[in-house]
Design an enzyme around this catalytic site. Sequence first.
Site, PDB file in Angstrom:
ATOM      1  N   ARG A 133      -2.695  13.166  -0.625  1.00 21.98           N
ATOM      2  CA  ARG A 133      -2.679  10.861  -1.140  1.00 21.98           C
ATOM      3  C   ARG A 133      -3.718  10.833  -1.606  1.00 21.98           C
ATOM      4  NH1 ARG A 133       0.317   7.860   3.167  1.00 21.98           N
ATOM      5  NH2 ARG A 133       1.598   9.394   3.351  1.00 21.98           N
ATOM      6  N   TYR A 141      -5.278   9.245  -4.833  1.00 19.15           N
ATOM      7  CA  TYR A 141      -6.311   8.099  -4.550  1.00 19.15           C
ATOM      8  C   TYR A 141      -7.831   8.079  -5.095  1.00 19.15           C
ATOM      9  CZ  TYR A 141      -3.099   6.372  -1.016  1.00 19.15           C
ATOM     10  OH  TYR A 141      -2.094   6.686  -1.128  1.00 19.15           O
ATOM     11  N   TYR A 188       0.711  -3.330  -4.579  1.00 19.58           N
ATOM     12  CA  TYR A 188       1.636  -3.975  -4.107  1.00 19.58           C
ATOM     13  C   TYR A 188       1.246  -4.721  -2.848  1.00 19.58           C
ATOM     14  CZ  TYR A 188       6.438  -3.338  -1.341  1.00 19.58           C
ATOM     15  OH  TYR A 188       7.875  -3.825  -0.486  1.00 19.58           O
ATOM     16  N   GLN A 201       4.015   2.467   7.954  1.00 24.08           N
ATOM     17  CA  GLN A 201       4.660   3.727   7.401  1.00 24.08           C
ATOM     18  C   GLN A 201       4.930   5.277   8.402  1.00 24.08           C
ATOM     19  OE1 GLN A 201       1.235   4.456   4.007  1.00 24.08           O
ATOM     20  NE2 GLN A 201       0.884   5.099   5.355  1.00 24.08           N
TER      21      GLN A 201
HETATM   22  C1  LIG Z   1       1.071   1.952   1.569  1.00 21.49           C
HETATM   23  S1  LIG Z   1       1.419   0.672   2.541  1.00 21.49           S
HETATM   24  C2  LIG Z   1       1.257  -0.784   1.882  1.00 21.49           C
HETATM   25  C3  LIG Z   1       1.584  -1.795   2.756  1.00 21.49           C
HETATM   26  C4  LIG Z   1       0.936  -3.154   1.410  1.00 21.49           C
HETATM   27  N1  LIG Z   1      -0.136  -3.407   0.612  1.00 21.49           N
HETATM   28  C5  LIG Z   1       1.017  -4.440   2.002  1.00 21.49           C
HETATM   29  O1  LIG Z   1       0.268  -5.472   2.176  1.00 21.49           O
HETATM   30  O2  LIG Z   1       2.632  -5.014   3.001  1.00 21.49           O
HETATM   31  C6  LIG Z   1       3.113   1.306   2.833  1.00 21.49           C
HETATM   32  C7  LIG Z   1       3.843   0.407   4.406  1.00 21.49           C
HETATM   33  O3  LIG Z   1       4.205  -1.244   3.954  1.00 21.49           O
HETATM   34  C8  LIG Z   1       4.789  -1.043   4.516  1.00 21.49           C
HETATM   35  N2  LIG Z   1       5.903  -1.868   3.662  1.00 21.49           N
HETATM   36  C9  LIG Z   1       5.969  -1.630   2.336  1.00 21.49           C
HETATM   37  N3  LIG Z   1       6.974  -2.048   1.671  1.00 21.49           N
HETATM   38  C10 LIG Z   1       7.553  -3.104   2.626  1.00 21.49           C
HETATM   39  C11 LIG Z   1       8.327  -3.868   2.788  1.00 21.49           C
HETATM   40  N4  LIG Z   1       9.246  -4.599   2.627  1.00 21.49           N
HETATM   41  N5  LIG Z   1       9.227  -4.578   4.521  1.00 21.49           N
HETATM   42  C12 LIG Z   1       8.608  -3.937   5.211  1.00 21.49           C
HETATM   43  N6  LIG Z   1       8.220  -3.159   5.067  1.00 21.49           N
HETATM   44  C13 LIG Z   1       6.958  -2.903   4.480  1.00 21.49           C
HETATM   45  C14 LIG Z   1       5.855   0.192   4.893  1.00 21.49           C
HETATM   46  O4  LIG Z   1       5.332   0.388   6.565  1.00 21.49           O
HETATM   47  C15 LIG Z   1       5.228   1.038   4.278  1.00 21.49           C
HETATM   48  O5  LIG Z   1       5.338   1.986   4.345  1.00 21.49           O
END
Ligand SMILES: C[S@@+](CC[C@H](N)C(=O)[O-])C[C@H]1O[C@@H](n2cnc3c(N)ncnc32)[C@H](O)[C@@H]1O
Length: 268
Positions: free
Chosen positions: A67, A71, A93, A167
Amino acid sequence: MTKSGSLVVVGSGIKFPSHMTTEAQLCIERADKLFFLTSSEAAEQWLVERNAAGESLDRFYAKGKRRIDTYLEMVAHVLTAVYAGNHVCVLFYGHPGIFVWPSHELIRQARAAGFPTVMLPGISAEDCLFADLGIDPAREGCQSYEATDFLVRNRQIDTSAGLVLWQVGVVGNLTPPTPGAVPSLPLLKNALLLLYDPTHLVYIYEAAQVQNQASTVQCVALADLNETLVTAVSTLYIPPAQPAQINLDMLQKLGLSIDDIQFSETSG
Ligand SMILES: C[S@@+](CC[C@H](N)C(=O)[O-])C[C@H]1O[C@@H](n2cnc3c(N)ncnc32)[C@H](O)[C@@H]1O
């Protein structure tokens, strides 16, 4: 002297496009160059319709590639456009600064090179979790850790406060995830079993990502946590196991009573 290029980092929120702020949308539309990392093709299409100079950063991911290497390449690619004098907007996102390594690195490098930079907040998965599960982090406190970080750093957990683990679906995995396989999840479960009772209920949460879709909440005993329940977008919430102790000596020094404390926890 400020240079002619600039960088603004924005978030899409989780539910697309309704979580997008008006401020973020204006930046997307006005940018000379737009880069994005989103969760769906519909989102990509929406972005390119608003800015024809839109480009996905998704192509930097590759099977087996670490990763961090992905990045670093994304950061170098975006900064080339800033250094060329463009007003650049980058969209990530959710909230662009929460669990997003390249967004902070972009800001750091562009700022160090003398370019105007700003990060705009967005709605994160944790914001959605608080709303959907009815949790006010002010009431019992809340700890928030990335799952692998939680394991490898021996974090000191306060079991009288809530615990959010991000995650969990890629715990121990530093390359893009293979759907369905989370070989390190038992290690995470065992670490949690040192802190919580096996019958303690935990929540595996996925916020709705599109309009008219419901969020999913699976509530299981900790002992039953397994890889079939989690995906790459799951977040784990572990409620407090017991109330926090009250420091009566401090209460007295502050001239407060237990009733006052309960009021201050619920006011605001
Ligand atoms: C790389 S992080 C990104 C987080 C993102 N920037 C945010 O503000 O929520 C990815 C993690 O965010 C959480 N996540 C992302 N989408 C989600 C969703 N729809 N529902 C619950 N958790 C989510 C999960 O823990 C996932 O493994």
